[in-house]
Design a protein around this motif. Sequence first.
Motif, PDB file in Angstrom:
ATOM      1  N   ARG A  90       0.842  -1.264   0.037  1.00  0.00           N
ATOM      2  CA  ARG A  90       0.028  -0.060   0.116  1.00  0.00           C
ATOM      3  C   ARG A  90       0.893   1.263  -0.018  1.00  0.00           C
ATOM      4  N   ASP A  91       0.362   2.445  -0.250  1.00  0.00           N
ATOM      5  CA  ASP A  91       0.993   3.560  -0.431  1.00  0.00           C
ATOM      6  C   ASP A  91       1.014   4.507   0.817  1.00  0.00           C
ATOM      7  N   GLY A  92       2.067   4.849   1.539  1.00  0.00           N
ATOM      8  CA  GLY A  92       1.801   5.702   2.687  1.00  0.00           C
ATOM      9  C   GLY A  92       1.921   4.850   3.685  1.00  0.00           C
ATOM     10  N   ILE A  93       2.597   5.120   4.799  1.00  0.00           N
ATOM     11  CA  ILE A  93       2.773   4.416   6.077  1.00  0.00           C
ATOM     12  C   ILE A  93       1.582   4.255   6.830  1.00  0.00           C
ATOM     13  N   LEU A  94       0.562   5.442   6.582  1.00  0.00           N
ATOM     14  CA  LEU A  94      -0.812   5.032   7.375  1.00  0.00           C
ATOM     15  C   LEU A  94      -1.643   3.997   6.549  1.00  0.00           C
ATOM     16  N   GLN A  95      -1.539   3.877   5.458  1.00  0.00           N
ATOM     17  CA  GLN A  95      -2.300   2.740   4.586  1.00  0.00           C
ATOM     18  C   GLN A  95      -1.417   1.119   4.920  1.00  0.00           C
ATOM     19  N   GLN A  96      -0.237   1.552   5.137  1.00  0.00           N
ATOM     20  CA  GLN A  96       0.695   0.198   5.313  1.00  0.00           C
ATOM     21  C   GLN A  96       0.420  -0.539   6.755  1.00  0.00           C
ATOM     22  N   ILE A  97       0.079   0.438   7.771  1.00  0.00           N
ATOM     23  CA  ILE A  97      -0.159   0.014   9.028  1.00  0.00           C
ATOM     24  C   ILE A  97      -1.645  -0.102   9.489  1.00  0.00           C
ATOM     25  N   LYS A  98      -2.407   0.220   8.421  1.00  0.00           N
ATOM     26  CA  LYS A  98      -3.915   0.213   8.657  1.00  0.00           C
ATOM     27  C   LYS A  98      -4.348  -1.303   9.158  1.00  0.00           C
ATOM     28  N   PRO A  99      -3.793  -2.348   8.351  1.00  0.00           N
ATOM     29  CA  PRO A  99      -4.154  -3.768   8.970  1.00  0.00           C
ATOM     30  C   PRO A  99      -3.897  -3.925  10.307  1.00  0.00           C
TER      31      PRO A  99
END
Length: 412
Positions: A90-99
């Motif tokens: 995913r793009d961006g750290i927020l989307q990457q840690i969203k899981p």
Amino acid sequence: MSADKPNPAVDERRRRMFAEIVGGNAMISVLAVLLALAVGGVLIAVTDEQVQSAAGRLLVDPGGFFAAVGDAVAGAYISLFQGAVFNPKRDGILQQIKPLTETLTFATPLIAAGLGVGLAFRVGLFNIGGRGQMLIAAACAGWVGFTLHLPPGIHLVAAIAAGLLGGALWGGIAGLLKARTGAHEVIVTIMLNYIAFYLVSYLLRTPVLQAPGSSNPKSPPIAETAVLPSLLGPQLNLTWGIVLALAATVFAWWLLDRSALGFRFKAVGLNPSAARVAGINVKGVYVKAMLISGALVGLAGAMQVLGPAKAGFTSGIDAGIGFDAITVALLGRSRPWGILGASLLFGAFKAGGFLMQAAEGVPIDIVLVVQSLIVLFIAAPPLIRAIFRLPDPGKIVPPIKPALTPTEVTSL
């Protein structure tokens, strides 16, 4: 005694320590999860279309078959990890840690409800009424949330307090009946589940809980002043409910392991007759335990209403969490920190299961099978010990001290 001479007492302590580490409850839980994942991998391979196609060429191309099995299982569990912990695609750290935030979001109510059920287990009570306690707590917290008009902060505290009180009173009914009449708490709590469900369903069709002008059995939205605030920003679903769940874990740990009331709880859970002889009011302990247990489960109901269901709730607000809490409490061995870990594990399964299904085509039911297998293996420690050839710490018998030799007798 020379330095080279073995010390039987030291050797025995080392032997017991090794057996406790290798065959103790913590290792049993870890191996149960790994074994369940292994069995789940077999089911994933059996249901995968590529594996089924390769199975027809097993004798001709065995390498292709095993490669297909490896790809299916690895792909499924990698998707599970990416959907539950971290997704680098995913793009961006927020989307990457969203899981990870989704895992915490799913785990939040499980932690609180599991703590309530686990606390009752420690007292020797089987609180099967998590669903009813959550429903009553949700109704109380929701009513305060959309009816009262209070300043921010105060409104949220009042709504949470209403949920705690509703869950405590509903759980306390079972404790009071147990103490006064000897009614079995399993039957009472199950019946209270039905009463709570139909009562809330009825109230959702009346002006008490139903949204004005609506024909659907759904409540009005919760006022913004009573909604749990976002923890990491509006882009993520994680709220301050996870902080409340962690605080509840610390409270349960302190209560059970550091307080006089917790000592009485555990004493009654181990042996009610001995606790009564020691001067402990067993009936009073039952009532207090169910009040606190119901309050913790009620916290889960309040967090459901004030968080994910802030737009309004129905009679399905419990989402099966009341029953999942029993599984979490069993997996966590009714220990607060164990329940926290078990809740995070089940939250990860739920969050990652959706991506596993979407990306790899694995039926979501496989995740439920894995969860059920974990509980099965946790409930059968002898089976795990037999499979992995682990020692049983409870069956280690101290070595028999040899009789004195004639030389030792003479030297006395």
